[in-house]
Motif scaffolding. Structure first.
Motif, PDB file in Angstrom:
ATOM      1  N   SER A  13       0.823  -1.201   0.000  1.00  0.00           N
ATOM      2  CA  SER A  13       0.000   0.000   0.000  1.00  0.00           C
ATOM      3  C   SER A  13       0.864   1.261   0.000  1.00  0.00           C
ATOM      4  CB  SER A  13      -0.905  -0.026   1.239  1.00  0.00           C
ATOM      5  OG  SER A  13      -1.844   0.999   1.189  1.00  0.00           O
ATOM      6  N   ALA A  14       1.910   1.242   0.828  1.00  0.00           N
ATOM      7  CA  ALA A  14       2.793   2.409   0.910  1.00  0.00           C
ATOM      8  C   ALA A  14       3.459   2.679  -0.442  1.00  0.00           C
ATOM      9  CB  ALA A  14       3.857   2.193   1.987  1.00  0.00           C
ATOM     10  N   GLU A  15       3.834   1.592  -1.123  1.00  0.00           N
ATOM     11  CA  GLU A  15       4.480   1.763  -2.418  1.00  0.00           C
ATOM     12  C   GLU A  15       3.520   2.283  -3.484  1.00  0.00           C
ATOM     13  OE1 GLU A  15       7.960  -1.634  -1.906  1.00  0.00           O
ATOM     14  OE2 GLU A  15       6.251  -1.993  -3.228  1.00  0.00           O
ATOM     15  N   LYS A  16       2.279   1.750  -3.427  1.00  0.00           N
ATOM     16  CA  LYS A  16       1.274   2.225  -4.383  1.00  0.00           C
ATOM     17  C   LYS A  16       1.041   3.727  -4.198  1.00  0.00           C
ATOM     18  CE  LYS A  16      -2.671  -0.057  -4.574  1.00  0.00           C
ATOM     19  NZ  LYS A  16      -3.652  -0.976  -3.935  1.00  0.00           N
ATOM     20  N   LEU A  17       0.879   4.115  -2.909  1.00  0.00           N
ATOM     21  CA  LEU A  17       0.668   5.536  -2.622  1.00  0.00           C
ATOM     22  C   LEU A  17       1.855   6.362  -3.072  1.00  0.00           C
ATOM     23  CD1 LEU A  17      -1.018   5.684   0.873  1.00  0.00           C
ATOM     24  CD2 LEU A  17      -1.816   6.761  -1.240  1.00  0.00           C
ATOM     25  N   ALA A  18       3.061   5.878  -2.779  1.00  0.00           N
ATOM     26  CA  ALA A  18       4.262   6.629  -3.153  1.00  0.00           C
ATOM     27  C   ALA A  18       4.328   6.808  -4.663  1.00  0.00           C
ATOM     28  CB  ALA A  18       5.511   5.913  -2.634  1.00  0.00           C
ATOM     29  N   ALA A  19       3.953   5.767  -5.407  1.00  0.00           N
ATOM     30  CA  ALA A  19       4.005   5.859  -6.863  1.00  0.00           C
ATOM     31  C   ALA A  19       2.969   6.852  -7.388  1.00  0.00           C
ATOM     32  CB  ALA A  19       3.780   4.479  -7.473  1.00  0.00           C
ATOM     33  N   ALA A  20       1.750   6.774  -6.818  1.00  0.00           N
ATOM     34  CA  ALA A  20       0.707   7.711  -7.246  1.00  0.00           C
ATOM     35  C   ALA A  20       1.124   9.142  -6.921  1.00  0.00           C
ATOM     36  CB  ALA A  20      -0.616   7.368  -6.562  1.00  0.00           C
ATOM     37  N   GLU A  21       1.690   9.293  -5.724  1.00  0.00           N
ATOM     38  CA  GLU A  21       2.131  10.619  -5.288  1.00  0.00           C
ATOM     39  C   GLU A  21       3.243  11.140  -6.199  1.00  0.00           C
ATOM     40  OE1 GLU A  21       3.285  10.474  -1.237  1.00  0.00           O
ATOM     41  OE2 GLU A  21       3.106  12.642  -0.945  1.00  0.00           O
ATOM     42  N   ALA A  22       4.179  10.261  -6.522  1.00  0.00           N
ATOM     43  CA  ALA A  22       5.298  10.657  -7.382  1.00  0.00           C
ATOM     44  C   ALA A  22       4.789  11.094  -8.746  1.00  0.00           C
ATOM     45  CB  ALA A  22       6.284   9.503  -7.522  1.00  0.00           C
ATOM     46  N   GLU A  23       3.784  10.368  -9.248  1.00  0.00           N
ATOM     47  CA  GLU A  23       3.243  10.703 -10.561  1.00  0.00           C
ATOM     48  C   GLU A  23       2.597  12.090 -10.548  1.00  0.00           C
ATOM     49  OE1 GLU A  23       1.456   7.442 -12.437  1.00  0.00           O
ATOM     50  OE2 GLU A  23       0.423   8.633 -13.960  1.00  0.00           O
ATOM     51  N   ILE A  24       1.768  12.323  -9.514  1.00  0.00           N
ATOM     52  CA  ILE A  24       1.126  13.632  -9.405  1.00  0.00           C
ATOM     53  C   ILE A  24       2.168  14.725  -9.209  1.00  0.00           C
ATOM     54  CG2 ILE A  24      -0.430  15.034  -7.989  1.00  0.00           C
ATOM     55  CD1 ILE A  24      -1.993  12.436  -7.434  1.00  0.00           C
ATOM     56  N   GLU A  25       3.179  14.424  -8.376  1.00  0.00           N
ATOM     57  CA  GLU A  25       4.209  15.422  -8.120  1.00  0.00           C
ATOM     58  C   GLU A  25       4.984  15.747  -9.398  1.00  0.00           C
ATOM     59  OE1 GLU A  25       5.853  14.956  -4.313  1.00  0.00           O
ATOM     60  OE2 GLU A  25       7.684  16.050  -4.832  1.00  0.00           O
ATOM     61  N   MET A  26       5.217  14.734 -10.201  1.00  0.00           N
ATOM     62  CA  MET A  26       5.949  14.961 -11.457  1.00  0.00           C
ATOM     63  C   MET A  26       5.172  15.899 -12.380  1.00  0.00           C
ATOM     64  SD  MET A  26       8.425  12.813 -13.394  1.00  0.00           S
ATOM     65  CE  MET A  26       9.426  13.765 -14.551  1.00  0.00           C
ATOM     66  N   VAL A  27       3.863  15.634 -12.493  1.00  0.00           N
ATOM     67  CA  VAL A  27       3.031  16.492 -13.334  1.00  0.00           C
ATOM     68  C   VAL A  27       3.009  17.915 -12.779  1.00  0.00           C
ATOM     69  CG1 VAL A  27       0.702  16.887 -14.209  1.00  0.00           C
ATOM     70  CG2 VAL A  27       1.645  14.583 -14.211  1.00  0.00           C
ATOM     71  N   SER A  28       2.891  18.006 -11.455  1.00  0.00           N
ATOM     72  CA  SER A  28       2.818  19.322 -10.837  1.00  0.00           C
ATOM     73  C   SER A  28       4.147  20.076 -10.975  1.00  0.00           C
ATOM     74  CB  SER A  28       2.391  19.146  -9.375  1.00  0.00           C
ATOM     75  OG  SER A  28       3.049  20.032  -8.543  1.00  0.00           O
ATOM     76  N   ASN A  29       5.262  19.365 -10.794  1.00  0.00           N
ATOM     77  CA  ASN A  29       6.562  20.023 -10.997  1.00  0.00           C
ATOM     78  C   ASN A  29       6.730  20.479 -12.438  1.00  0.00           C
ATOM     79  OD1 ASN A  29       7.230  19.539  -8.382  1.00  0.00           O
ATOM     80  ND2 ASN A  29       8.591  17.810  -8.800  1.00  0.00           N
ATOM     81  N   MET A  30       6.253  19.649 -13.345  1.00  0.00           N
ATOM     82  CA  MET A  30       6.361  20.005 -14.759  1.00  0.00           C
ATOM     83  C   MET A  30       5.584  21.294 -15.023  1.00  0.00           C
ATOM     84  SD  MET A  30       5.373  17.550 -17.947  1.00  0.00           S
ATOM     85  CE  MET A  30       5.088  18.288 -19.575  1.00  0.00           C
ATOM     86  N   PHE A  31       4.411  21.405 -14.403  1.00  0.00           N
ATOM     87  CA  PHE A  31       3.634  22.635 -14.579  1.00  0.00           C
ATOM     88  C   PHE A  31       4.378  23.837 -14.003  1.00  0.00           C
ATOM     89  CE2 PHE A  31       0.360  25.674 -13.075  1.00  0.00           C
ATOM     90  CZ  PHE A  31      -0.033  26.124 -14.325  1.00  0.00           C
ATOM     91  N   ASN A  32       4.959  23.660 -12.807  1.00  0.00           N
ATOM     92  CA  ASN A  32       5.677  24.777 -12.208  1.00  0.00           C
ATOM     93  C   ASN A  32       6.842  25.242 -13.086  1.00  0.00           C
ATOM     94  OD1 ASN A  32       3.951  24.723 -10.025  1.00  0.00           O
ATOM     95  ND2 ASN A  32       5.271  23.376  -8.825  1.00  0.00           N
ATOM     96  N   GLN A  33       7.528  24.293 -13.680  1.00  0.00           N
ATOM     97  CA  GLN A  33       8.638  24.654 -14.562  1.00  0.00           C
ATOM     98  C   GLN A  33       8.145  25.326 -15.827  1.00  0.00           C
ATOM     99  OE1 GLN A  33      11.406  21.471 -15.257  1.00  0.00           O
ATOM    100  NE2 GLN A  33      12.605  22.461 -13.676  1.00  0.00           N
ATOM    101  N   LEU A  34       7.022  24.829 -16.306  1.00  0.00           N
ATOM    102  CA  LEU A  34       6.410  25.443 -17.488  1.00  0.00           C
ATOM    103  C   LEU A  34       6.097  26.917 -17.220  1.00  0.00           C
ATOM    104  CD1 LEU A  34       4.851  24.689 -20.290  1.00  0.00           C
ATOM    105  CD2 LEU A  34       2.837  24.780 -18.844  1.00  0.00           C
ATOM    106  N   VAL A  35       5.492  27.177 -16.082  1.00  0.00           N
ATOM    107  CA  VAL A  35       5.154  28.562 -15.724  1.00  0.00           C
ATOM    108  C   VAL A  35       6.421  29.408 -15.673  1.00  0.00           C
ATOM    109  CG1 VAL A  35       4.270  30.068 -13.899  1.00  0.00           C
ATOM    110  CG2 VAL A  35       3.046  27.965 -14.481  1.00  0.00           C
ATOM    111  N   ASP A  36       7.419  28.865 -15.002  1.00  0.00           N
ATOM    112  CA  ASP A  36       8.677  29.596 -14.857  1.00  0.00           C
ATOM    113  C   ASP A  36       9.302  29.884 -16.229  1.00  0.00           C
ATOM    114  OD1 ASP A  36      10.749  30.648 -13.197  1.00  0.00           O
ATOM    115  OD2 ASP A  36      11.978  28.948 -13.784  1.00  0.00           O
ATOM    116  N   THR A  37       9.428  28.833 -17.030  1.00  0.00           N
ATOM    117  CA  THR A  37      10.091  28.953 -18.330  1.00  0.00           C
ATOM    118  C   THR A  37       9.310  29.853 -19.288  1.00  0.00           C
ATOM    119  OG1 THR A  37      10.972  26.718 -18.065  1.00  0.00           O
ATOM    120  CG2 THR A  37      10.988  27.629 -20.282  1.00  0.00           C
ATOM    121  N   CYS A  38       8.020  29.585 -19.415  1.00  0.00           N
ATOM    122  CA  CYS A  38       7.263  30.298 -20.443  1.00  0.00           C
ATOM    123  C   CYS A  38       7.007  31.757 -20.072  1.00  0.00           C
ATOM    124  CB  CYS A  38       5.964  29.561 -20.772  1.00  0.00           C
ATOM    125  SG  CYS A  38       6.271  27.958 -21.571  1.00  0.00           S
TER     126      CYS A  38
END
Lengths: 93, 89, 93, 89, 93, 89
Positions: A13-38
């Motif tokens: 369960s902990a691993e599943k949550l960590a993976a889901a969290e990592a996925e969401i965090e990756m998308v969110s970080n990508m958005f933050n970088q997009l805002v910064d860059t663009c």
């Protein structure tokens, strides 16, 4: 939603949550970088008016489009590299 | 993500809310830093000059509008990519 | 101490702690940014002497003052925006 | 913050100590990065030149003095703002 | 491995783990900064060829060497400062 | 670190794996940001130009090779420093 191959079935369960969290965090970080860059690429630093003008708006739209394209290219390339590196045991296995 | 149990989904939800709060605070402080950097360059006075304050206000406005537009485009592209089966295919 | 409205009474213990932690973290992040911003604005990158000279010291003091003023202006503005956005359900609700 | 129980305050205290440690490490590595960036620009040699080392030492000194001064002003402003009832009133 | 004096014996299990984690994190952050700093110093932003050329490779090697030297100098200096500050109770005690 | 019990070592191992994953993601997104910044400057078109794509590919290659080389040197220096009894002596 399966960015960089995260999100495949995980046992605990902990691993599943960590993976889901990592996925969401990756998308969110990508958005933050997009805002910064663009905003840096498209919005001049003198702020003459509060509204986005036509040129700035179009630049932002194209910047998003190109940013995604670069992400696709880079992640495809990294997957190739990762496969190669897996044998040699490099730093980013 | 659909393989999570309801309890796991609640836990994930909680973490996401904490992350959103953190993201908001980061966004806020990046905004302050950027607008301060671009607008405040006179240190012969202790208080903001009129033109500095005007610049900061327009900078904030512009940044919020940019972020909103970028958010819309980002979601469109993300949805489109999900339909095509993810970035990795 | 109630920066951006954090710190109002929260039901559970974990939430109370998270709110208190977030408040402290916000102040601490603000300080880190202040250091970053004001040293870049006030300290020339050639480092001719180890001590702060008079001009640098005064510049740092004024920079702090202006940095707080900008924070007040921006957070007031954001509160207004947040109220407006709450209905339209934007990204930074 | 006065609504926390003693147990909660202890927990918060522990987290803050870990945060302080992390902050210190961040401050340290920012310091190294900044002074390296501003002072080391010659890569024709493997060892630091005398003038590069001198520059780094003065950079560290100056940065620590700046941070200390900024810390004092920050606390004064923060205290003043708390008296006025917080940033948001 | 005892960077900045972390890693000395700690009573509780959580503290021991936190110290070990902090030590590893410090080394890893240092590496990330090294990558950031040395690629900026040594790799021109025009990317004419995919391979590192001789000049770039040598520059990277020397950059690592100087980066470590700066870390040693700075951490020695900070230890001196820390000892002084311990009495006066400054912000980075 | 040799004073950790086996259970503590397993816990540390787990945390390190999560950290590695995070580090990888950070490395990846820094790479994207850097190569995008250095290579993409034309916003008169919606799609990447041929020369932009070529630049990005070379940028990624070069960055990975640099990181690998830096990693080797870093480990050598770290090992050397450990022999001399740590940075602090």
């Amino acid at each position: 939603m399966s960015f960089l191959g995260l999100g495949r079935p995980q046992p605990s369960s902990a691993e599943k949550l960590a993976a889901a969290e990592a996925e969401i965090e990756m998308v969110s970080n990508m958005f933050n970088q997009l805002v910064d860059t663009c905003t840096k690429k498209c919005i001049p630093a003198d702020y003459r008016e509060a509204d986005l003008n036509k040129g700035e708006s179009v630049c932002l739209d194209r910047c998003v489009s190109k940013f995604f394209e670069v992400n696709v290219k880079v992640s495809e390339k990294m997957q190739g590299e990762a496969a190669q590196r897996q044998k040699s045991g490099g730093m980013f296995g | 993500m659909d393989s999570l149990t309801p309890a796991e989904q609640r836990e994930l939800q909680g973490r996401m809310e904490r992350k959103q709060m953190k993201d908001f605070m980061n966004m806020y402080s990046n905004l302050v830093q950027r607008c301060f950097n671009d607008c405040v360059n006179d240190f012969t006075s202790k208080s903001l000059l009129g033109k500095e304050e005007g610049c900061v206000m327009k900078c904030v406005d512009k940044f919020l509008k940019s972020s909103e537009r970028l958010g819309e485009r980002f979601q469109e592209q993300n949805a489109q990519m999900a339909q095509q089966g993810g970035m990795m295919r």
